[in-house]
Enzyme design. Structure first.
Site, mmCIF file in Angstrom:
data_model
loop_
_atom_site.group_PDB
_atom_site.id
_atom_site.type_symbol
_atom_site.label_atom_id
_atom_site.label_comp_id
_atom_site.label_asym_id
_atom_site.label_seq_id
_atom_site.Cartn_x
_atom_site.Cartn_y
_atom_site.Cartn_z
ATOM 1 N N HIS A 144 48.658 40.946 34.957
ATOM 2 C CA HIS A 144 48.209 42.100 35.752
ATOM 3 C C HIS A 144 49.457 42.889 36.135
ATOM 4 O O HIS A 144 50.436 42.308 36.603
ATOM 5 C CB HIS A 144 47.454 41.648 36.998
ATOM 6 C CG HIS A 144 46.663 42.751 37.624
ATOM 7 N ND1 HIS A 144 47.260 43.833 38.243
ATOM 8 C CD2 HIS A 144 45.332 42.970 37.704
ATOM 9 C CE1 HIS A 144 46.323 44.654 38.675
ATOM 10 N NE2 HIS A 144 45.133 44.152 38.364
ATOM 11 N N ARG A 147 45.841 47.542 30.475
ATOM 12 C CA ARG A 147 46.801 46.682 31.179
ATOM 13 C C ARG A 147 47.992 46.229 30.357
ATOM 14 O O ARG A 147 49.090 46.088 30.882
ATOM 15 C CB ARG A 147 46.074 45.415 31.619
ATOM 16 C CG ARG A 147 45.555 45.601 32.966
ATOM 17 C CD ARG A 147 44.925 44.374 33.483
ATOM 18 N NE ARG A 147 43.994 44.864 34.471
ATOM 19 C CZ ARG A 147 43.047 44.167 35.000
ATOM 20 N NH1 ARG A 147 42.878 42.915 34.631
ATOM 21 N NH2 ARG A 147 42.264 44.680 35.905
ATOM 22 N N HIS A 170 47.474 36.652 34.861
ATOM 23 C CA HIS A 170 46.236 37.007 35.577
ATOM 24 C C HIS A 170 44.984 36.452 34.912
ATOM 25 O O HIS A 170 44.080 35.973 35.582
ATOM 26 C CB HIS A 170 46.174 38.529 35.639
ATOM 27 C CG HIS A 170 44.987 39.085 36.349
ATOM 28 N ND1 HIS A 170 44.753 38.856 37.688
ATOM 29 C CD2 HIS A 170 43.953 39.873 35.919
ATOM 30 C CE1 HIS A 170 43.637 39.483 38.055
ATOM 31 N NE2 HIS A 170 43.133 40.089 36.991
ATOM 32 N N ARG A 190 41.695 42.140 27.542
ATOM 33 C CA ARG A 190 40.446 42.369 28.273
ATOM 34 C C ARG A 190 40.473 43.706 29.021
ATOM 35 O O ARG A 190 41.453 44.047 29.683
ATOM 36 C CB ARG A 190 40.232 41.251 29.284
ATOM 37 C CG ARG A 190 39.051 41.471 30.213
ATOM 38 C CD ARG A 190 38.904 40.316 31.162
ATOM 39 N NE ARG A 190 39.992 40.265 32.095
ATOM 40 C CZ ARG A 190 39.934 40.686 33.358
ATOM 41 N NH1 ARG A 190 38.811 41.228 33.824
ATOM 42 N NH2 ARG A 190 40.968 40.578 34.154
HETATM 43 P P1 FAD Z 1 36.335 30.380 38.469
HETATM 44 O O1 FAD Z 1 35.728 31.350 39.381
HETATM 45 O O2 FAD Z 1 37.798 30.316 38.433
HETATM 46 O O3 FAD Z 1 35.797 28.926 38.857
HETATM 47 C C1 FAD Z 1 36.348 27.770 38.246
HETATM 48 C C2 FAD Z 1 35.699 26.556 38.842
HETATM 49 O O4 FAD Z 1 35.978 25.418 38.024
HETATM 50 C C3 FAD Z 1 36.186 26.178 40.235
HETATM 51 O O5 FAD Z 1 35.069 25.820 41.016
HETATM 52 C C4 FAD Z 1 37.049 24.947 40.009
HETATM 53 O O6 FAD Z 1 37.093 24.039 41.081
HETATM 54 C C5 FAD Z 1 36.315 24.323 38.841
HETATM 55 N N1 FAD Z 1 37.141 23.385 38.071
HETATM 56 C C6 FAD Z 1 38.202 23.662 37.279
HETATM 57 N N2 FAD Z 1 38.690 22.524 36.743
HETATM 58 C C7 FAD Z 1 37.922 21.519 37.225
HETATM 59 C C8 FAD Z 1 37.941 20.107 37.071
HETATM 60 N N3 FAD Z 1 38.850 19.480 36.317
HETATM 61 N N4 FAD Z 1 37.003 19.378 37.724
HETATM 62 C C9 FAD Z 1 36.081 19.981 38.520
HETATM 63 N N5 FAD Z 1 36.023 21.303 38.705
HETATM 64 C C10 FAD Z 1 36.925 22.064 38.070
HETATM 65 N N6 FAD Z 1 37.524 40.047 37.049
HETATM 66 C C11 FAD Z 1 36.701 41.123 37.125
HETATM 67 O O7 FAD Z 1 35.816 41.282 36.280
HETATM 68 N N7 FAD Z 1 36.855 42.028 38.120
HETATM 69 C C12 FAD Z 1 37.808 41.914 39.082
HETATM 70 O O8 FAD Z 1 37.890 42.730 39.979
HETATM 71 C C13 FAD Z 1 38.693 40.794 39.005
HETATM 72 N N8 FAD Z 1 39.692 40.649 39.899
HETATM 73 C C14 FAD Z 1 40.445 39.524 39.877
HETATM 74 C C15 FAD Z 1 41.406 39.330 40.866
HETATM 75 C C16 FAD Z 1 42.130 38.139 40.910
HETATM 76 C C17 FAD Z 1 43.168 37.945 41.977
HETATM 77 C C18 FAD Z 1 41.890 37.146 39.936
HETATM 78 C C19 FAD Z 1 42.654 35.862 39.966
HETATM 79 C C20 FAD Z 1 40.966 37.353 38.930
HETATM 80 C C21 FAD Z 1 40.232 38.525 38.886
HETATM 81 N N9 FAD Z 1 39.291 38.763 37.901
HETATM 82 C C22 FAD Z 1 38.481 39.856 37.970
HETATM 83 C C23 FAD Z 1 38.980 37.724 36.917
HETATM 84 C C24 FAD Z 1 37.729 36.965 37.381
HETATM 85 O O9 FAD Z 1 37.766 36.830 38.782
HETATM 86 C C25 FAD Z 1 37.659 35.585 36.767
HETATM 87 O O10 FAD Z 1 37.849 35.665 35.390
HETATM 88 C C26 FAD Z 1 36.284 34.968 37.012
HETATM 89 O O11 FAD Z 1 35.986 34.995 38.376
HETATM 90 C C27 FAD Z 1 36.266 33.539 36.495
HETATM 91 O O12 FAD Z 1 35.054 32.953 36.891
HETATM 92 P P2 FAD Z 1 34.695 31.514 36.358
HETATM 93 O O13 FAD Z 1 33.346 31.198 36.913
HETATM 94 O O14 FAD Z 1 34.873 31.445 34.900
HETATM 95 O O15 FAD Z 1 35.815 30.547 36.982
HETATM 96 C C1 SIN Z 2 41.798 44.303 39.685
HETATM 97 O O1 SIN Z 2 41.088 44.488 40.658
HETATM 98 O O2 SIN Z 2 42.769 45.016 39.393
HETATM 99 C C2 SIN Z 2 41.478 43.172 38.798
HETATM 100 C C3 SIN Z 2 40.379 43.553 37.915
HETATM 101 C C4 SIN Z 2 40.259 42.602 36.773
HETATM 102 O O3 SIN Z 2 41.053 41.687 36.612
HETATM 103 O O4 SIN Z 2 39.331 42.811 36.000
#
Ligand code: FAD
Ligand code: SIN
Length: 539
Positions: A243, A291, A352, A387
């Site tokens: 990011h 990005r 990121h 992405r």
């Molecule tokens: P996560 O939400 O990361 O959840 C992972 C889960 O897996 C957690 O509960 C964790 O405990 C569990 N887990 C992992 N390993 C294990 C294990 N070994 N045993 C048990 N549990 C485990 N995307 C957008 O589209 N828009 C945005 O505005 C945006 N902003 C972002 C800002 C930040 C700061 C970040 C970090 C990311 C952002 N992203 C954004 C990306 C997006 O947030 C993530 O890609 C998305 O939320 C991932 O969701 P997920 O359900 O795949 O995993």
């Molecule tokens: C951001 O808010 O800039 C993050 C958005 C994203 O990772 O998709």
């Protein structure tokens, strides 16, 4: 323990899938495991929002599809892009029905933000804490489903397959099958086995592999490492998205605070140390270029000037407007002595998002039978080489839904049950013979530091063959030391995370070595151009 559906991860992908199954099949049991608190996820930290075509007067599916394809730099799967963009709108409506609130104009229309690479304003958001709001709505709705059990502080160690029944499994073994998982239950400190009909991996990203990252400490790539150990298919791991604008706070280690791209969408300008608005020199879309381009430009500016950050200038914003959209960022900046109305925000790129991951088909199925993956740990074909901003929350919901549809079909066709064809009775308990409590945690913590350093220094935004080669040699050593420690030590989350991060780092470097071109997020100065062969790297 046995469960019909096992969900690993309590972020947007895992919770959406669990809810859908529980709603549709109240007769079935759904178990969600999460390794720390239930809301500690990448999802909780999402700021900018979720992309979706809402204003059909100005925007269209075709424009969102085109923007996604351009950002992906030739490597997106167009069919998957169309699925996500078109089905995404219904998924957004669903999460609104489950209670997620997105900001609205006085007219009642959604306030739509703009981010890099988007040709229209199409980002729904809840101020600058969109992920927190979505996670809240999902967790509250989950509580109302009696057939869902959510177990926090339960660390999944490995996927159970025929390997645990004593069969020799290789990458070319057909029909590798998932019967469940081994977990370290941190409440009892015991290793248990959980058998399941269908398992969904929703374990999120791997930003913790780098020294500076926007990701929380849970983001250690566990799901990807588990699938790789189980001989499943992983792809395109070289595409790590940095990011462009994480808050630069000297001395802060671990998770960096994000300054959402939406700030640039609202008019924020990147400036160098000397005050120059440098993005004009790099791309005609300036601060709102995709990005990969903005992060590389900042990286170059910092290298040329010998500085550790550039600046994001918001001094021309109306204070009220800024606080209305970005209250969390305003407060955070003030807390470190930066008043955005008078001072520029120091920013630097940070790891990121992982665009690659566990290879899935259009239903979220992995190469392992009865094992699905969705969310950031999956590689669906949507993101290609880079992405598009705010497409990942969307992708997670679309693929959670598709995985739910296919999972229910499989359970109903009796193709998935925890009887595992009568074999599962033979699955052994976890073997901990000959292992001891670690004598020195420093052996683990020091290796984590080394790993992060080598990945940041050698496998960052700009790469070359020599750096990749050095990274691989150092990873070999870390791998050997860690495996030796693992064989003689009682398992702990810290040791398992280190082991998983080394595997993920290896996969990133291996894919980067195979990709002998520069495309999207992967930039190798030894191969500065794109190759005419457009291909995914599958390991
Ligand atoms: P996560 O939400 O990361 O959840 C992972 C889960 O897996 C957690 O509960 C964790 O405990 C569990 N887990 C992992 N390993 C294990 C294990 N070994 N045993 C048990 N549990 C485990 N995307 C957008 O589209 N828009 C945005 O505005 C945006 N902003 C972002 C800002 C930040 C700061 C970040 C970090 C990311 C952002 N992203 C954004 C990306 C997006 O947030 C993530 O890609 C998305 O939320 C991932 O969701 P997920 O359900 O795949 O995993
Ligand atoms: C951001 O808010 O800039 C993050 C958005 C994203 O990772 O998709």
């Amino acid at each position: 323990m046995q469960t019909d559906f096992l969900v690993i991860g309590s972020g947007i992908a895992g919770l959406t899938y669990a809810l859908k199954i529980a709603q549709d099949r109240p007769d079935k049991t759904v178990t969600i495991l999460t390794k720390t608190q239930s809301d500690e996820t990448n999802t909780k930290y999402a700021q900018g929002g979720i992309a979706g075509v809402m204003d059909f007067d100005k925007d269209s599916f075709n424009k969102h599809i085109e923007d996604t394809l351009i950002a992906g730099d030739g490597l997106c799967d167009k069919h998957i892009v169309e699925i996500v963009v078109k089905e995404g709108v219904d998924r957004i409506k669903e999460i609104i029905d489950w209670g997620a609130r997105f900001d609205k104009e006085p007219t009642g229309d959604f306030k739509l933000g703009k981010e890099g690479g988007h040709s229209e304003s199409r980002i729904l958001h809840h101020k600058d804490v969109t992920g927190k709001e979505m996670e809240r709505a999902l967790l509250e709705t989950i509580k109302m489903k009696p057939n869902i059990q959510l177990i926090s502080h339960c660390f999944v160690l490995d996927i159970i397959t025929q390997h645990h029944l004593g069969y020799l499994i290789t990458k070319s073994t057909p029909d590798i099958e998932c019967y469940g998982v081994y977990v370290l239950n941190l409440a009892s400190n015991k290793i248990e086995k959980i058998l399941s009909g269908i398992t969904l991996l929703a374990t999120g990203g791997n930003g913790q592999v780098y020294r500076t990252t926007t990701n929380p400490s849970i983001a250690t790539g566990d799901g990807v490492a588990m699938v790789y150990r189980a001989k499943g298919r992983i792809e395109n791991m070289e595409f790590i998205q940095f990011h462009p604008t994480a808050l630069y706070e000297p001395g802060v280690r671990g998770q960096s605070f994000l300054i959402t791209e939406a700030v640039r969408g609202d008019g924020g300008i990147l400036r160098s140390d000397s005050g120059e608005a440098f993005m004009e020199r790099y791309d005609k879309r300036k601060d709102l270029a995709p990005r990969d381009i903005v992060a590389r430009a900042i990286d170059n500016e910092m290298k040329v000037a010998g500085t550790e950050n550039v600046f994001l200038d918001c001094r021309h914003f109306s204070k009220e407007k800024f606080i209305e959209h970005f209250p969390n960022i305003y407060e955070k900046c003030l807390s470190i002595g930066v008043d955005i109305t008078r001072q520029m925000i120091p920013v630097a790129p940070a790891a990121h998002y992982s665009c690659g991951g566990i290879k899935t088909d259009e239903w979220g199925r992995t190469s392992i039978k009865n094992l699905f993956a969705a969310g950031e740990c999956a590689s669906t074909g949507l993101h290609g080489a880079n992405r598009l901003a705010s497409n990942s929350l969307l992708e997670a919901m679309v693929f959670a839904h598709r995985a739910y549809e296919k999972s229910v079909e499989l359970i109903d066709a009796s193709e998935a049950s925890f009887s595992g064809g009568g074999l599962v009775g033979a699955i052994p308990d976890w073997k901990a013979d000959g292992t001891n409590v670690p004598k020195e945690m420093i052996l683990i913590t020091q290796s984590v530091k080394e790993l992060k350093l080598l990945m940041s220094d050698y496998v960052g935004i700009v790469r070359n063959n020599e750096r990749l080669h050095r990274a691989m040699k150092r990873l070999d050593l870390l791998y050997a030391e860690t495996e030796a420690l693992y064989q003689k030590t009682i398992v702990s989350p810290q040791l398992c995370e280190l082991r998983n991060m080394i595997t993920v780092a290896y996969l990133i470097v291996k894919c980067a070595e195979f990709r002998q071109e520069s495309r999207g997020l992967h930039f190798n100065t030894d191969y500065p151009n794109k190759s005419s062969m457009v291909q995914n790297i599958v390991l």
